[in-house]
Motif scaffolding. Structure first.
Motif, PDB file in Angstrom:
ATOM      1  N   SER A   1       2.731  -4.364 -19.179  1.00  7.61           N
ATOM      2  CA  SER A   1       1.298  -4.486 -18.911  1.00  7.61           C
ATOM      3  C   SER A   1       1.022  -5.034 -17.509  1.00  7.61           C
ATOM      4  CB  SER A   1       0.629  -5.394 -19.954  1.00  7.61           C
ATOM      5  OG  SER A   1       1.082  -6.733 -19.818  1.00  7.61           O
ATOM      6  N   ASP A   2       2.047  -5.641 -16.893  1.00  7.24           N
ATOM      7  CA  ASP A   2       1.913  -6.119 -15.513  1.00  7.24           C
ATOM      8  C   ASP A   2       2.195  -4.954 -14.560  1.00  7.24           C
ATOM      9  OD1 ASP A   2       2.152  -8.877 -13.702  1.00  7.24           O
ATOM     10  OD2 ASP A   2       3.367  -7.216 -12.930  1.00  7.24           O
ATOM     11  N   LYS A   3       1.233  -4.673 -13.679  1.00  5.67           N
ATOM     12  CA  LYS A   3       1.326  -3.494 -12.804  1.00  5.67           C
ATOM     13  C   LYS A   3       2.587  -3.506 -11.946  1.00  5.67           C
ATOM     14  CE  LYS A   3      -1.402  -0.892  -9.390  1.00  5.67           C
ATOM     15  NZ  LYS A   3      -0.509  -0.956  -8.236  1.00  5.67           N
ATOM     16  N   LYS A   4       2.902  -4.636 -11.349  1.00  3.30           N
ATOM     17  CA  LYS A   4       4.065  -4.711 -10.467  1.00  3.30           C
ATOM     18  C   LYS A   4       5.361  -4.524 -11.256  1.00  3.30           C
ATOM     19  CE  LYS A   4       2.126  -5.401  -6.436  1.00  3.30           C
ATOM     20  NZ  LYS A   4       2.242  -4.403  -5.351  1.00  3.30           N
ATOM     21  N   ARG A   5       5.419  -5.114 -12.444  1.00  5.26           N
ATOM     22  CA  ARG A   5       6.635  -4.942 -13.246  1.00  5.26           C
ATOM     23  C   ARG A   5       6.776  -3.495 -13.691  1.00  5.26           C
ATOM     24  NH1 ARG A   5       6.155 -10.470 -15.516  1.00  5.26           N
ATOM     25  NH2 ARG A   5       4.848  -9.661 -17.185  1.00  5.26           N
ATOM     26  N   PHE A   6       5.656  -2.866 -14.018  1.00  4.39           N
ATOM     27  CA  PHE A   6       5.699  -1.453 -14.390  1.00  4.39           C
ATOM     28  C   PHE A   6       6.253  -0.625 -13.236  1.00  4.39           C
ATOM     29  CE2 PHE A   6       4.235   2.835 -14.982  1.00  4.39           C
ATOM     30  CZ  PHE A   6       4.238   3.034 -16.357  1.00  4.39           C
ATOM     31  N   GLU A   7       5.762  -0.885 -12.022  1.00  5.20           N
ATOM     32  CA  GLU A   7       6.238  -0.154 -10.845  1.00  5.20           C
ATOM     33  C   GLU A   7       7.716  -0.436 -10.594  1.00  5.20           C
ATOM     34  OE1 GLU A   7       3.701  -1.257  -7.620  1.00  5.20           O
ATOM     35  OE2 GLU A   7       1.946  -0.213  -8.437  1.00  5.20           O
ATOM     36  N   MET A   8       8.134  -1.679 -10.856  1.00  2.00           N
ATOM     37  CA  MET A   8       9.532  -2.040 -10.658  1.00  2.00           C
ATOM     38  C   MET A   8      10.425  -1.277 -11.638  1.00  2.00           C
ATOM     39  SD  MET A   8      11.190  -5.871 -10.712  1.00  2.00           S
ATOM     40  CE  MET A   8      10.046  -6.423  -9.444  1.00  2.00           C
ATOM     41  N   VAL A   9      10.003  -1.201 -12.895  1.00  2.00           N
ATOM     42  CA  VAL A   9      10.754  -0.445 -13.894  1.00  2.00           C
ATOM     43  C   VAL A   9      10.853   1.017 -13.473  1.00  2.00           C
ATOM     44  CG1 VAL A   9      10.688   0.427 -16.272  1.00  2.00           C
ATOM     45  CG2 VAL A   9      10.249  -1.990 -15.816  1.00  2.00           C
ATOM     46  N   GLU A  10       9.743   1.555 -12.983  1.00  2.00           N
ATOM     47  CA  GLU A  10       9.713   2.945 -12.535  1.00  2.00           C
ATOM     48  C   GLU A  10      10.701   3.176 -11.392  1.00  2.00           C
ATOM     49  OE1 GLU A  10       6.181   6.209 -11.664  1.00  2.00           O
ATOM     50  OE2 GLU A  10       5.862   4.116 -11.128  1.00  2.00           O
ATOM     51  N   MET A  11      10.743   2.251 -10.423  1.00  2.00           N
ATOM     52  CA  MET A  11      11.653   2.381  -9.287  1.00  2.00           C
ATOM     53  C   MET A  11      13.112   2.286  -9.729  1.00  2.00           C
ATOM     54  SD  MET A  11       9.754   0.092  -6.352  1.00  2.00           S
ATOM     55  CE  MET A  11      11.170   0.247  -5.238  1.00  2.00           C
ATOM     56  N   LEU A  12      13.390   1.320 -10.607  1.00  5.96           N
ATOM     57  CA  LEU A  12      14.773   1.102 -11.035  1.00  5.96           C
ATOM     58  C   LEU A  12      15.267   2.222 -11.939  1.00  5.96           C
ATOM     59  CD1 LEU A  12      14.641  -2.745 -11.700  1.00  5.96           C
ATOM     60  CD2 LEU A  12      15.626  -1.571  -9.722  1.00  5.96           C
ATOM     61  N   GLY A  13      14.335   2.946 -12.539  1.00  6.98           N
ATOM     62  CA  GLY A  13      14.718   4.098 -13.346  1.00  6.98           C
ATOM     63  C   GLY A  13      15.153   5.282 -12.511  1.00  6.98           C
ATOM     64  N   LYS A  14      14.749   5.291 -11.232  1.00  7.58           N
ATOM     65  CA  LYS A  14      15.084   6.416 -10.354  1.00  7.58           C
ATOM     66  C   LYS A  14      16.413   6.196  -9.635  1.00  7.58           C
ATOM     67  CE  LYS A  14      10.247   7.670  -9.591  1.00  7.58           C
ATOM     68  NZ  LYS A  14       9.118   7.691  -8.631  1.00  7.58           N
ATOM     69  N   LYS A  15      16.659   4.965  -9.182  1.00  9.06           N
ATOM     70  CA  LYS A  15      17.920   4.674  -8.505  1.00  9.06           C
ATOM     71  C   LYS A  15      18.092   3.163  -8.403  1.00  9.06           C
ATOM     72  CE  LYS A  15      16.517   4.261  -3.681  1.00  9.06           C
ATOM     73  NZ  LYS A  15      16.899   4.550  -2.294  1.00  9.06           N
ATOM     74  N   PRO A  16      19.314   2.675  -8.155  1.00 10.72           N
ATOM     75  CA  PRO A  16      19.534   1.236  -8.018  1.00 10.72           C
ATOM     76  C   PRO A  16      18.864   0.688  -6.754  1.00 10.72           C
ATOM     77  CG  PRO A  16      21.593   2.380  -8.509  1.00 10.72           C
ATOM     78  CD  PRO A  16      20.581   3.433  -8.158  1.00 10.72           C
TER      79      PRO A  16
END
Length: 356
Positions: free
Chosen positions: A280-295
């Protein structure tokens, strides 16, 4: 079961329980909060026991307990020592072992744990058998670490610069805590754990598949041939692992004494709630999205998300608490990536919880 039940051994290991007692006493407030987050109420017996042990500590020893064991690496450092040295069978053995090793050997355990990742390349970064060069090789490694807080780096640097003092302080703390606080209750705790061990042995024998699904979850990310399960009073519920790789092809699991009274479906529901709250936290959501694409490493995430490195580390801790991340160390940088299997499992759990 991932491995035949004949290759699963149950144990009540006194030194392991001792270090969990140290850890719980030092982190009482945060652990109670953890249990609250997972809708579990620790036993009143545990609360009274912790208060009794704390009442016997001097102010100096209380400060030392916080210094060493609020630092989460210390639990895993001592766990690594126990797992790698099979002659350590009693709490006194553990204390004597640390007293007798040279201060730089203790330092090598500390630094190896600080450098640990799932890839665990720490062995190749420093020649651990060459104690003469440890301090010189390590200072720059600590300085360059991007996955450690300034407080952790400061503590590690103190270990490097004053290994004899750190060893003496740790030995004194463990000796005093054992003699004053833990020894009077140790026998009672071990007897209780032996009785519980027999119960879990029966459960495994009666239904290995149920035991694996209900109590152990999924340890498929580890390569091991044998499993040793320590029944633990101070972990209370669910399985816990030391942050180390399986040693001698044996995976150590610490299984809480009341795990059978805390059904996995309750734990799963609480995990789903934490996962939804996390996203629900926007920044954490974006972080999860980034880490799902590459390290990514910390400073990459900080730049991309327009956050400070300490804030990124805080968010990464939230993700790590749910085991959502894999960590691999390259050139002394910790690269974080999303554990896709864990995320898929959580999403499946969310469907089961919300659409049941």
């Amino acid at each position: 079961m991932e491995i035949p039940k004949e290759q699963v051994t149950f144990t009540v290991h006194p030194p392991v329980e001792f270090i969990y007692a140290l850890n719980f006493t030092a982190n009482e407030e945060s652990l109670y909060k953890f249990y609250l987050d997972f809708n579990f109420s620790p036993s009143e017996e545990l609360r009274l026991l912790i208060e009794e042990m704390k009442s016997k500590l001097s102010k100096y020893m209380s400060n030392e307990l916080i210094y060493f064991f609020e630092w989460q690496d210390m639990l895993h450092i001592l766990g690594r020592i126990i797992l790698e040295n099979e002659t350590i069978k009693t709490t006194q053995d553990l204390i004597r072992f640390i007293e007798q090793i040279c201060d730089k050997e203790l330092l090598s355990y500390i630094i190896r744990q600080a450098l640990y990742s799932e890839n665990d390349s720490s062995q190749s970064l420093v020649c651990w058998s060459d104690c003469q060069h440890i301090a010189g090789n390590i200072r720059q490694l600590i300085s360059d670490m991007d996955d450690k807080t300034d407080e952790d780096k400061e503590k590690l640097m103190e270990c490097v610069e004053n290994p004899s003092e750190i060893k003496a302080r740790l030995c004194l703390l463990m000796t005093q805590f054992y003699e004053k606080c833990y020894k009077p209750v140790e026998h009672k705790i071990l007897i209780k754990l032996e009785s519980t061990k027999e119960k879990y042995e029966r459960l495994l024998h009666e239904d290995p598949n149920y035991f694996d699904k209900e109590f152990l979850g999924n340890f498929s990310g580890f390569k091991y041939e044998r499993m040793k399960i320590h029944i633990s009073y101070f972990t209370q519920i669910r399985p816990w692992l030391f942050h180390t790789k399986p040693y001698n092809d044996t995976l150590w699991v610490n299984l809480g004494i009341y795990t059978d009274q805390y059904p996995r479906k309750m734990f799963t529901k609480a995990k789903v709630q934490k996962f939804v709250k996390l996203l629900s936290d926007k920044k954490r959501f974006e972080m999860v999205e980034m880490l799902g694409k590459k390290p990514h490493y910390v400073y990459e995430l900080a730049a991309a998300l327009e956050l400070t490195p300490p804030t990124v580390s805080y968010h990464l801790t939230s993700l790590t608490d749910l085991n959502l991340l894999r960590i691999e160390r390259k050139n002394n940088r910790a690269y974080y990536s999303l554990d896709r299997e864990i995320v898929r499992e959580l999403l499946k759990n969310a469907e089961e919880v919300l659409l049941a």
